[in-house]
Design a protein around this motif. Sequence first.
Motif, PDB file in Angstrom:
ATOM      1  N   MET A   1       0.688  -1.099   0.213  1.00  0.00           N
ATOM      2  CA  MET A   1      -0.195  -0.032  -0.059  1.00  0.00           C
ATOM      3  C   MET A   1       0.758   1.418  -0.158  1.00  0.00           C
ATOM      4  O   MET A   1       0.487   2.399  -0.553  1.00  0.00           O
ATOM      5  CB  MET A   1      -0.930  -0.009   1.210  1.00  0.00           C
ATOM      6  N   TYR A   2       1.891   1.180   0.759  1.00  0.00           N
ATOM      7  CA  TYR A   2       2.793   2.437   0.804  1.00  0.00           C
ATOM      8  C   TYR A   2       3.546   2.797  -0.380  1.00  0.00           C
ATOM      9  O   TYR A   2       3.749   3.989  -0.621  1.00  0.00           O
ATOM     10  CB  TYR A   2       3.828   2.296   2.056  1.00  0.00           C
ATOM     11  N   THR A   3       3.885   1.824  -1.149  1.00  0.00           N
ATOM     12  CA  THR A   3       4.400   1.989  -2.685  1.00  0.00           C
ATOM     13  C   THR A   3       3.473   2.609  -3.451  1.00  0.00           C
ATOM     14  O   THR A   3       3.786   3.562  -4.155  1.00  0.00           O
ATOM     15  CB  THR A   3       4.978   0.593  -3.262  1.00  0.00           C
ATOM     16  N   THR A   4       2.072   2.274  -3.650  1.00  0.00           N
ATOM     17  CA  THR A   4       1.167   2.840  -4.308  1.00  0.00           C
ATOM     18  C   THR A   4       1.162   4.352  -3.848  1.00  0.00           C
ATOM     19  O   THR A   4       0.829   5.253  -4.819  1.00  0.00           O
ATOM     20  CB  THR A   4      -0.175   2.186  -4.247  1.00  0.00           C
ATOM     21  N   VAL A   5       1.022   4.610  -2.621  1.00  0.00           N
ATOM     22  CA  VAL A   5       0.927   5.989  -2.220  1.00  0.00           C
ATOM     23  C   VAL A   5       2.117   6.801  -2.491  1.00  0.00           C
ATOM     24  O   VAL A   5       2.017   7.872  -2.925  1.00  0.00           O
ATOM     25  CB  VAL A   5       0.793   5.851  -0.462  1.00  0.00           C
ATOM     26  N   LEU A   6       3.489   6.216  -2.309  1.00  0.00           N
ATOM     27  CA  LEU A   6       4.387   6.760  -2.812  1.00  0.00           C
ATOM     28  C   LEU A   6       4.273   7.297  -4.291  1.00  0.00           C
ATOM     29  O   LEU A   6       4.936   8.509  -4.826  1.00  0.00           O
ATOM     30  CB  LEU A   6       5.628   5.999  -2.419  1.00  0.00           C
ATOM     31  N   PHE A   7       4.121   6.457  -5.070  1.00  0.00           N
ATOM     32  CA  PHE A   7       3.959   6.733  -6.701  1.00  0.00           C
ATOM     33  C   PHE A   7       2.918   7.668  -6.619  1.00  0.00           C
ATOM     34  O   PHE A   7       3.202   8.540  -7.811  1.00  0.00           O
ATOM     35  CB  PHE A   7       3.449   5.450  -7.516  1.00  0.00           C
ATOM     36  N   ALA A   8       1.882   7.858  -5.985  1.00  0.00           N
ATOM     37  CA  ALA A   8       0.820   8.841  -6.228  1.00  0.00           C
ATOM     38  C   ALA A   8       1.381  10.090  -5.768  1.00  0.00           C
ATOM     39  O   ALA A   8       0.988  11.064  -6.493  1.00  0.00           O
ATOM     40  CB  ALA A   8      -0.311   8.395  -5.442  1.00  0.00           C
ATOM     41  N   ILE A   9       2.115  10.198  -4.751  1.00  0.00           N
ATOM     42  CA  ILE A   9       2.762  11.459  -4.376  1.00  0.00           C
ATOM     43  C   ILE A   9       3.836  11.934  -5.579  1.00  0.00           C
ATOM     44  O   ILE A   9       3.836  13.175  -5.918  1.00  0.00           O
ATOM     45  CB  ILE A   9       3.497  11.193  -3.020  1.00  0.00           C
ATOM     46  N   ILE A  10       4.661  11.027  -6.047  1.00  0.00           N
ATOM     47  CA  ILE A  10       5.490  11.391  -7.009  1.00  0.00           C
ATOM     48  C   ILE A  10       4.960  11.699  -8.061  1.00  0.00           C
ATOM     49  O   ILE A  10       5.327  13.069  -8.818  1.00  0.00           O
ATOM     50  CB  ILE A  10       6.720  10.260  -7.362  1.00  0.00           C
ATOM     51  N   PHE A  11       3.703  11.193  -8.502  1.00  0.00           N
ATOM     52  CA  PHE A  11       3.127  11.658  -9.701  1.00  0.00           C
ATOM     53  C   PHE A  11       2.162  12.824  -9.683  1.00  0.00           C
ATOM     54  O   PHE A  11       2.628  13.896 -10.566  1.00  0.00           O
ATOM     55  CB  PHE A  11       2.099  10.642 -10.162  1.00  0.00           C
ATOM     56  N   CYS A  12       1.729  13.252  -8.357  1.00  0.00           N
ATOM     57  CA  CYS A  12       1.089  14.565  -8.202  1.00  0.00           C
ATOM     58  C   CYS A  12       2.357  15.687  -8.182  1.00  0.00           C
ATOM     59  O   CYS A  12       1.810  16.663  -8.468  1.00  0.00           O
ATOM     60  CB  CYS A  12       0.503  14.596  -6.908  1.00  0.00           C
ATOM     61  N   VAL A  13       3.590  15.539  -7.545  1.00  0.00           N
ATOM     62  CA  VAL A  13       4.553  16.394  -7.543  1.00  0.00           C
ATOM     63  C   VAL A  13       4.827  16.712  -9.052  1.00  0.00           C
ATOM     64  O   VAL A  13       5.018  17.993  -9.367  1.00  0.00           O
ATOM     65  CB  VAL A  13       5.840  16.008  -6.591  1.00  0.00           C
ATOM     66  N   ILE A  14       5.210  15.726  -9.923  1.00  0.00           N
ATOM     67  CA  ILE A  14       5.759  16.014 -11.149  1.00  0.00           C
ATOM     68  C   ILE A  14       4.579  16.533 -12.173  1.00  0.00           C
ATOM     69  O   ILE A  14       5.033  17.432 -12.650  1.00  0.00           O
ATOM     70  CB  ILE A  14       6.132  14.519 -11.713  1.00  0.00           C
ATOM     71  N   VAL A  15       3.286  16.099 -12.273  1.00  0.00           N
ATOM     72  CA  VAL A  15       2.290  16.678 -12.825  1.00  0.00           C
ATOM     73  C   VAL A  15       2.045  18.424 -12.464  1.00  0.00           C
ATOM     74  O   VAL A  15       1.835  19.091 -13.038  1.00  0.00           O
ATOM     75  CB  VAL A  15       1.070  16.025 -12.810  1.00  0.00           C
ATOM     76  N   GLY A  16       2.325  18.456 -11.012  1.00  0.00           N
ATOM     77  CA  GLY A  16       1.902  19.554 -10.403  1.00  0.00           C
ATOM     78  C   GLY A  16       3.001  20.785 -10.741  1.00  0.00           C
ATOM     79  O   GLY A  16       2.834  21.780 -11.143  1.00  0.00           O
ATOM     80  N   VAL A  17       4.372  20.364 -10.834  1.00  0.00           N
ATOM     81  CA  VAL A  17       5.283  21.087 -11.445  1.00  0.00           C
ATOM     82  C   VAL A  17       5.067  21.545 -13.073  1.00  0.00           C
ATOM     83  O   VAL A  17       5.589  22.411 -13.134  1.00  0.00           O
ATOM     84  CB  VAL A  17       6.557  20.532 -11.117  1.00  0.00           C
ATOM     85  N   ILE A  18       4.987  20.487 -13.647  1.00  0.00           N
ATOM     86  CA  ILE A  18       4.594  20.622 -15.096  1.00  0.00           C
ATOM     87  C   ILE A  18       3.481  21.701 -15.179  1.00  0.00           C
ATOM     88  O   ILE A  18       3.438  22.546 -16.314  1.00  0.00           O
ATOM     89  CB  ILE A  18       4.372  19.354 -15.668  1.00  0.00           C
ATOM     90  N   PHE A  19       2.459  21.384 -14.668  1.00  0.00           N
ATOM     91  CA  PHE A  19       1.212  22.619 -14.612  1.00  0.00           C
ATOM     92  C   PHE A  19       1.779  23.993 -14.351  1.00  0.00           C
ATOM     93  O   PHE A  19       1.358  25.033 -14.761  1.00  0.00           O
ATOM     94  CB  PHE A  19       0.049  22.183 -13.810  1.00  0.00           C
ATOM     95  N   LEU A  20       2.414  23.954 -13.275  1.00  0.00           N
ATOM     96  CA  LEU A  20       3.039  25.324 -12.585  1.00  0.00           C
ATOM     97  C   LEU A  20       3.924  25.972 -13.803  1.00  0.00           C
ATOM     98  O   LEU A  20       4.008  27.397 -14.229  1.00  0.00           O
ATOM     99  CB  LEU A  20       3.793  25.189 -11.412  1.00  0.00           C
ATOM    100  N   ALA A  21       4.641  25.213 -14.325  1.00  0.00           N
ATOM    101  CA  ALA A  21       5.584  25.625 -15.568  1.00  0.00           C
ATOM    102  C   ALA A  21       4.811  26.045 -16.714  1.00  0.00           C
ATOM    103  O   ALA A  21       4.957  27.187 -17.225  1.00  0.00           O
ATOM    104  CB  ALA A  21       6.645  24.580 -16.003  1.00  0.00           C
ATOM    105  N   ILE A  22       3.908  25.285 -17.241  1.00  0.00           N
ATOM    106  CA  ILE A  22       2.750  25.682 -18.290  1.00  0.00           C
ATOM    107  C   ILE A  22       2.020  27.005 -17.764  1.00  0.00           C
ATOM    108  O   ILE A  22       2.018  28.046 -18.628  1.00  0.00           O
ATOM    109  CB  ILE A  22       1.987  24.719 -18.612  1.00  0.00           C
TER     110      ILE A  22
END
Length: 58
Positions: A1-22
Amino acid sequence: MYTTVLFAIIFCVIVGVIFLAIGFNARHPAAKYVCQFIGFALLVFAIIFLLTHYRWWI
């Protein structure tokens, strides 16, 4: 379960930074505010996820 949550956190950070850059580079005012809002919302969601699931890790 913690691995899935970790991947969700990493995904949110990467996509969030991309949207901020855009959002910071957008020319249209509406696109700028929408992309910045989505980016900040994803980063806040990632921080909340991190604090609720990985409090022992911090």
